[in-house]
Design a protein around this motif. Structure first.
Motif, PDB file in Angstrom:
ATOM      1  N   VAL A  49      52.038  68.964  21.870  1.00 44.64           N
ATOM      2  CA  VAL A  49      51.462  68.833  20.534  1.00 44.64           C
ATOM      3  C   VAL A  49      51.483  67.365  20.106  1.00 44.64           C
ATOM      4  N   ILE A  50      52.554  66.655  20.422  1.00 51.79           N
ATOM      5  CA  ILE A  50      52.653  65.237  20.076  1.00 51.79           C
ATOM      6  C   ILE A  50      51.566  64.430  20.793  1.00 51.79           C
ATOM      7  N   VAL A  51      51.283  64.789  22.050  1.00 53.32           N
ATOM      8  CA  VAL A  51      50.211  64.106  22.786  1.00 53.32           C
ATOM      9  C   VAL A  51      48.870  64.322  22.075  1.00 53.32           C
ATOM     10  N   ILE A  52      48.629  65.534  21.601  1.00 55.62           N
ATOM     11  CA  ILE A  52      47.384  65.831  20.876  1.00 55.62           C
ATOM     12  C   ILE A  52      47.322  65.022  19.589  1.00 55.62           C
ATOM     13  N   ILE A  53      48.436  64.953  18.864  1.00 51.12           N
ATOM     14  CA  ILE A  53      48.465  64.197  17.608  1.00 51.12           C
ATOM     15  C   ILE A  53      48.205  62.716  17.880  1.00 51.12           C
ATOM     16  N   ALA A 100      62.674  47.196  23.567  1.00 48.96           N
ATOM     17  CA  ALA A 100      63.041  46.135  24.507  1.00 48.96           C
ATOM     18  C   ALA A 100      64.223  46.568  25.378  1.00 48.96           C
ATOM     19  N   THR A 101      65.197  47.250  24.779  1.00 46.34           N
ATOM     20  CA  THR A 101      66.349  47.750  25.533  1.00 46.34           C
ATOM     21  C   THR A 101      65.905  48.787  26.562  1.00 46.34           C
ATOM     22  N   ALA A 102      65.027  49.715  26.154  1.00 43.04           N
ATOM     23  CA  ALA A 102      64.534  50.741  27.070  1.00 43.04           C
ATOM     24  C   ALA A 102      63.768  50.101  28.230  1.00 43.04           C
ATOM     25  N   ILE A 103      62.987  49.064  27.953  1.00 40.73           N
ATOM     26  CA  ILE A 103      62.231  48.369  29.002  1.00 40.73           C
ATOM     27  C   ILE A 103      63.195  47.714  29.987  1.00 40.73           C
ATOM     28  N   ALA A 104      64.211  47.030  29.458  1.00 37.89           N
ATOM     29  CA  ALA A 104      65.185  46.358  30.330  1.00 37.89           C
ATOM     30  C   ALA A 104      65.906  47.372  31.223  1.00 37.89           C
ATOM     31  N   GLU A 105      66.293  48.521  30.659  1.00 39.95           N
ATOM     32  CA  GLU A 105      66.960  49.563  31.449  1.00 39.95           C
ATOM     33  C   GLU A 105      66.036  50.109  32.530  1.00 39.95           C
ATOM     34  N   ALA A 106      64.777  50.338  32.184  1.00 43.81           N
ATOM     35  CA  ALA A 106      63.816  50.885  33.149  1.00 43.81           C
ATOM     36  C   ALA A 106      63.562  49.902  34.288  1.00 43.81           C
ATOM     37  N   ILE A 107      63.462  48.622  33.964  1.00 41.27           N
ATOM     38  CA  ILE A 107      63.249  47.607  35.006  1.00 41.27           C
ATOM     39  C   ILE A 107      64.459  47.561  35.929  1.00 41.27           C
ATOM     40  N   LEU A 124      58.831  55.524  34.344  1.00 40.54           N
ATOM     41  CA  LEU A 124      60.160  55.824  33.794  1.00 40.54           C
ATOM     42  C   LEU A 124      60.158  55.808  32.265  1.00 40.54           C
ATOM     43  N   LEU A 125      59.370  54.913  31.681  1.00 35.75           N
ATOM     44  CA  LEU A 125      59.372  54.748  30.225  1.00 35.75           C
ATOM     45  C   LEU A 125      58.563  55.812  29.487  1.00 35.75           C
ATOM     46  N   LYS A 126      57.476  56.246  30.081  1.00 31.74           N
ATOM     47  CA  LYS A 126      56.551  57.145  29.372  1.00 31.74           C
ATOM     48  C   LYS A 126      57.230  58.392  28.804  1.00 31.74           C
ATOM     49  N   PRO A 127      58.063  59.116  29.569  1.00 28.28           N
ATOM     50  CA  PRO A 127      58.698  60.308  28.976  1.00 28.28           C
ATOM     51  C   PRO A 127      59.649  59.967  27.818  1.00 28.28           C
ATOM     52  N   LYS A 128      60.312  58.817  27.900  1.00 27.20           N
ATOM     53  CA  LYS A 128      61.268  58.435  26.853  1.00 27.20           C
ATOM     54  C   LYS A 128      60.574  57.976  25.576  1.00 27.20           C
ATOM     55  N   LEU A 129      59.475  57.244  25.741  1.00 27.37           N
ATOM     56  CA  LEU A 129      58.848  56.586  24.597  1.00 27.37           C
ATOM     57  C   LEU A 129      57.622  57.313  24.052  1.00 27.37           C
ATOM     58  N   ALA A 130      57.194  58.373  24.691  1.00 21.28           N
ATOM     59  CA  ALA A 130      55.976  59.069  24.267  1.00 21.28           C
ATOM     60  C   ALA A 130      56.078  59.481  22.801  1.00 21.28           C
ATOM     61  N   GLY A 131      55.122  59.037  22.013  1.00 25.61           N
ATOM     62  CA  GLY A 131      55.092  59.385  20.605  1.00 25.61           C
ATOM     63  C   GLY A 131      55.981  58.525  19.732  1.00 25.61           C
ATOM     64  N   LYS A 137      51.359  48.384  23.754  1.00 26.68           N
ATOM     65  CA  LYS A 137      52.263  47.256  23.510  1.00 26.68           C
ATOM     66  C   LYS A 137      53.418  47.263  24.508  1.00 26.68           C
ATOM     67  N   VAL A 138      53.922  48.455  24.821  1.00 22.79           N
ATOM     68  CA  VAL A 138      55.014  48.580  25.793  1.00 22.79           C
ATOM     69  C   VAL A 138      54.561  48.041  27.144  1.00 22.79           C
ATOM     70  N   SER A 139      53.343  48.402  27.539  1.00 23.30           N
ATOM     71  CA  SER A 139      52.792  47.942  28.809  1.00 23.30           C
ATOM     72  C   SER A 139      52.707  46.418  28.840  1.00 23.30           C
ATOM     73  N   ALA A 140      52.269  45.824  27.751  1.00 30.14           N
ATOM     74  CA  ALA A 140      52.175  44.365  27.690  1.00 30.14           C
ATOM     75  C   ALA A 140      53.556  43.729  27.795  1.00 30.14           C
ATOM     76  N   GLN A 141      54.559  44.335  27.148  1.00 31.94           N
ATOM     77  CA  GLN A 141      55.923  43.800  27.206  1.00 31.94           C
ATOM     78  C   GLN A 141      56.486  43.909  28.613  1.00 31.94           C
ATOM     79  N   VAL A 142      56.211  45.025  29.300  1.00 32.93           N
ATOM     80  CA  VAL A 142      56.691  45.205  30.670  1.00 32.93           C
ATOM     81  C   VAL A 142      56.055  44.156  31.573  1.00 32.93           C
ATOM     82  N   LYS A 143      54.743  43.954  31.406  1.00 29.85           N
ATOM     83  CA  LYS A 143      54.026  42.968  32.225  1.00 29.85           C
ATOM     84  C   LYS A 143      54.608  41.574  32.001  1.00 29.85           C
ATOM     85  N   ALA A 144      54.900  41.236  30.749  1.00 24.69           N
ATOM     86  CA  ALA A 144      55.468  39.923  30.429  1.00 24.69           C
ATOM     87  C   ALA A 144      56.873  39.783  31.051  1.00 24.69           C
ATOM     88  N   SER A 145      57.643  40.865  31.025  1.00 20.98           N
ATOM     89  CA  SER A 145      59.004  40.830  31.588  1.00 20.98           C
ATOM     90  C   SER A 145      58.987  40.660  33.088  1.00 20.98           C
TER      91      SER A 145
END
Length: 147
Positions: A49-53, A100-107, A124-131, A137-145
């Protein structure tokens, strides 16, 4: 109470209050949920439902930019109201620091070193951060990291 049940209860409340604008937005959401359930012949979970929203909010944002470009402010305002109704069903967004913390942990857990391995980190991040965070923006931050 599941998210779908909450939305149905809110529809009944809006009907009783004769809040036509809110009722219209909730009916659109329920129609999208029911459409997906019928198409896939499944009962949707809260995550589905969150994906639909999220998809509906993205559509509304696109519509707002188009309406404002065409000078149709009244239609843009209606879409903004629908976004506010839809966002009330989304989980609490994460702060920049939490993302940022979640990105660092995933990397660290994926062992990614270069931008070519960005897919592993996003997976790894998508299930945690979905919605809870804008995945663009997360993708851009990961790419920059990683670069």
């Amino acid at each position: 109470m599941s998210l779908k049940q909450q939305i149905s209860e809110d529809m009944k409340t809006a009907m009783r209050a004769r809040d036509t604008a809110r009722l219209g937005a909730i009916r659109l959401l329920l129609a999208a949920i029911k459409q997906r359930e019928v198409d896939e012949r499944i009962e949707l979970s809260d995550a589905d439902v969150i994906v639909i929203i999220e998809k509906m909010i993205k559509q509304r944002r696109d519509s707002i930019s188009q309406f404002e470009a065409a000078g149709r402010q009244e239609l843009a305002d209606a879409e903004k109201f629908e976004i506010s109704v839809l966002q009330s069903y989304m989980p609490q967004p994460m702060s920049e620091a939490e993302v940022a913390t979640a990105i660092a942990e995933a990397i660290a857990s994926s062992g990614a070193k270069s931008p070519q391995e960005m897919g592993k980190v996003i997976a790894l991040l998508k299930p945690k951060l979905a919605g809870r965070a804008d995945m663009g923006k997360v993708s851009a931050q990961v790419k920059a990291s990683l670069s």
